[in-house]
Design an enzyme around this catalytic site. Structure first.
Site, PDB file in Angstrom:
ATOM      1  N   ASP A  89      -6.939   2.195  -0.497  1.00 53.86           N
ATOM      2  CA  ASP A  89      -6.106   1.245  -0.984  1.00 53.86           C
ATOM      3  C   ASP A  89      -7.326   0.104  -1.633  1.00 53.86           C
ATOM      4  O   ASP A  89      -7.319  -1.068  -1.257  1.00 53.86           O
ATOM      5  CB  ASP A  89      -4.939   0.558  -0.254  1.00 53.86           C
ATOM      6  N   TYR A  92      -5.410  -2.957  -5.702  1.00 52.16           N
ATOM      7  CA  TYR A  92      -3.980  -3.162  -5.666  1.00 52.16           C
ATOM      8  C   TYR A  92      -3.590  -3.666  -7.208  1.00 52.16           C
ATOM      9  O   TYR A  92      -4.251  -4.189  -7.846  1.00 52.16           O
ATOM     10  CB  TYR A  92      -3.386  -4.276  -4.805  1.00 52.16           C
ATOM     11  N   HIS A 221      -7.231   7.612   4.910  1.00 56.07           N
ATOM     12  CA  HIS A 221      -6.471   6.120   4.817  1.00 56.07           C
ATOM     13  C   HIS A 221      -5.296   6.054   5.736  1.00 56.07           C
ATOM     14  O   HIS A 221      -5.315   4.963   6.372  1.00 56.07           O
ATOM     15  CB  HIS A 221      -5.887   6.450   3.412  1.00 56.07           C
ATOM     16  N   HIS A 230       3.463   0.768   9.245  1.00 57.67           N
ATOM     17  CA  HIS A 230       3.708   2.123   8.994  1.00 57.67           C
ATOM     18  C   HIS A 230       3.742   3.245  10.260  1.00 57.67           C
ATOM     19  O   HIS A 230       4.565   4.043  10.123  1.00 57.67           O
ATOM     20  CB  HIS A 230       2.518   2.605   8.073  1.00 57.67           C
ATOM     21  N   HIS A 256      -4.467   1.578   5.742  1.00 59.24           N
ATOM     22  CA  HIS A 256      -2.971   1.626   5.473  1.00 59.24           C
ATOM     23  C   HIS A 256      -2.122   0.701   6.403  1.00 59.24           C
ATOM     24  O   HIS A 256      -1.509  -0.110   5.637  1.00 59.24           O
ATOM     25  CB  HIS A 256      -2.466   3.181   5.941  1.00 59.24           C
ATOM     26  N   ASP A 257      -2.319   0.602   7.388  1.00 58.39           N
ATOM     27  CA  ASP A 257      -1.618  -0.705   7.904  1.00 58.39           C
ATOM     28  C   ASP A 257      -2.477  -1.914   7.851  1.00 58.39           C
ATOM     29  O   ASP A 257      -3.922  -1.614   8.439  1.00 58.39           O
ATOM     30  CB  ASP A 257      -1.319  -0.112   9.557  1.00 58.39           C
ATOM     31  N   HIS A 258      -1.761  -2.824   7.486  1.00 55.97           N
ATOM     32  CA  HIS A 258      -2.772  -4.085   7.206  1.00 55.97           C
ATOM     33  C   HIS A 258      -2.893  -4.789   8.548  1.00 55.97           C
ATOM     34  O   HIS A 258      -2.409  -6.032   8.804  1.00 55.97           O
ATOM     35  CB  HIS A 258      -1.986  -4.852   6.008  1.00 55.97           C
TER      36      HIS A 258
END
Length: 339
Positions: A89, A92, A221, A230, A256-258
């Protein structure tokens, strides 16, 4: 962990094919990194290797991306890092629209300006990157703009002490193909998906089986284990995790998980490390299920570092102010065999 060696890295194997339109099983592209000790001695000896990991960052400096980048520069200088890993990511909300997209400069070159960060950046794609021109990120033209940038679908970085296998996890997630939520994904080079996944997993398994590196690291990712927004990625648990366990992988690193997150596997030596907090983070999003092995969770912005020697690894997580939030040491048995 001491820093008795300064590694000077350079590419010794040119990558001849940046875009594969029809992925078939074969040896993954490799980047070989060489090093010299700080004292000039040509013998590397035991040596050290250090790098930073950041993910989910490309927001043109917004949502604390610039603050995180500044602290990465300070920690990178202190640790004398050898390169940076990006867990995807990268841009964005919808990746790059072409290799000429100004977002590359606005979200990467103009943000990560510190001297210590002027080194190789090895990146994988995330699901948001697939919403744009995914292949633009593989373009040699971007390396002409900023020579630090290196991104392929899946590839291997061989750094003597460690082999780091970067895995393109987005095509493994079936929901992106079944429910696109009105997003358009760039599946060029992926279809037919089943063949792509079969070949990719075969190549990852082969590379890990043949590796003789002291440390085996896999970067993707999506998370295998996560208590973040997620959560676990079912397809990775079913198809990728058994390969990693069978081949004694030390670390699986993802974004992926922020958040920032560390989970120890309960029946192997593997550590699951999440560094997906390079900009926007979800405050308060934590799943309550499957918390076994949880060592650390933080839902703000930040990044992590990993320092390796022949005998141990030192993990550290930092917030957007450079504060050390969590550290962990992993010891490698002296007579360890990676075969």
């Amino acid at each position: 962990m001491g820093n008795q060696c300064q590694w000077h890295l350079w590419l010794v194997l040119a990558i001849t094919c940046f875009v594969s339109q029809n992925y078939v099983a074969g040896e993954l592209e490799r980047v070989h990194l060489k090093a010299q000790p700080r004292n000039g001695n040509s013998s590397k000896g035991d040596g050290f290797l250090g790098f930073l990991v950041v993910g989910d960052w490309g927001r043109k400096g917004a949502f604390n991306q610039s603050r995180v980048a500044f602290q990465m520069g300070k920690i990178g200088e202190k640790l004398k890092i050898d390169f940076v890993v990006s867990t995807g990511d990268n841009f964005y909300d919808n990746g790059l629209n072409s290799q000429h997209d100004p977002a590359f400069l606005q979200s990467f070159t103009n943000i990560y300006k510190s001297k210590s960060l002027q080194t190789h950046w090895f990146s994988v794609l995330g699901n948001h990157d697939y919403r744009g021109d995914a292949e633009a990120q593989f373009s040699p033209f971007l390396r002409q703009i900023d020579s630090r940038w290196f991104c392929l679908r899946s590839f291997i970085v061989n750094a003597d002490l460690a082999e780091i296998i970067f895995v393109d996890t987005t095509p493994l997630v079936k929901s992106y193909f079944l429910n696109s939520d009105n997003h358009t994904y760039d599946w060029r080079g992926i279809i037919p998906r089943k063949r792509y996944i079969t070949n990719l997993l075969k190549d990852v398994e082969c590379a890990l089986r043949e590796s003789t590196a002291k440390w085996k690291i896999v970067v993707g990712h999506h998370a295998i284990r996560s208590i973040g927004f997620h959560g676990d990625t079912e397809e990775l648990v079913n198809y990728l995790l058994p390969i990693l366990k069978a081949n004694n992988v030390d670390f699986y690193i993802n974004g992926h998980d922020h958040c920032l997150q560390h989970i120890s596997d309960t029946n192997s030596r593997m550590e699951f490390l999440t560094s997906g907090a390079g900009s926007k983070a979800w405050r308060g999003d934590m799943k309550k299920q499957r918390r076994e092995g949880l060592r650390f969770f933080y839902d703000g912005q930040g990044f992590m570092s990993l320092q390796l020697s022949q005998f141990d690894a030192h993990i550290a997580f930092y917030d957007a102010y450079g504060t050390v939030l969590h550290t962990w040491n992993v010891w490698k048995p002296i007579f360890h065999s990676s075969m």
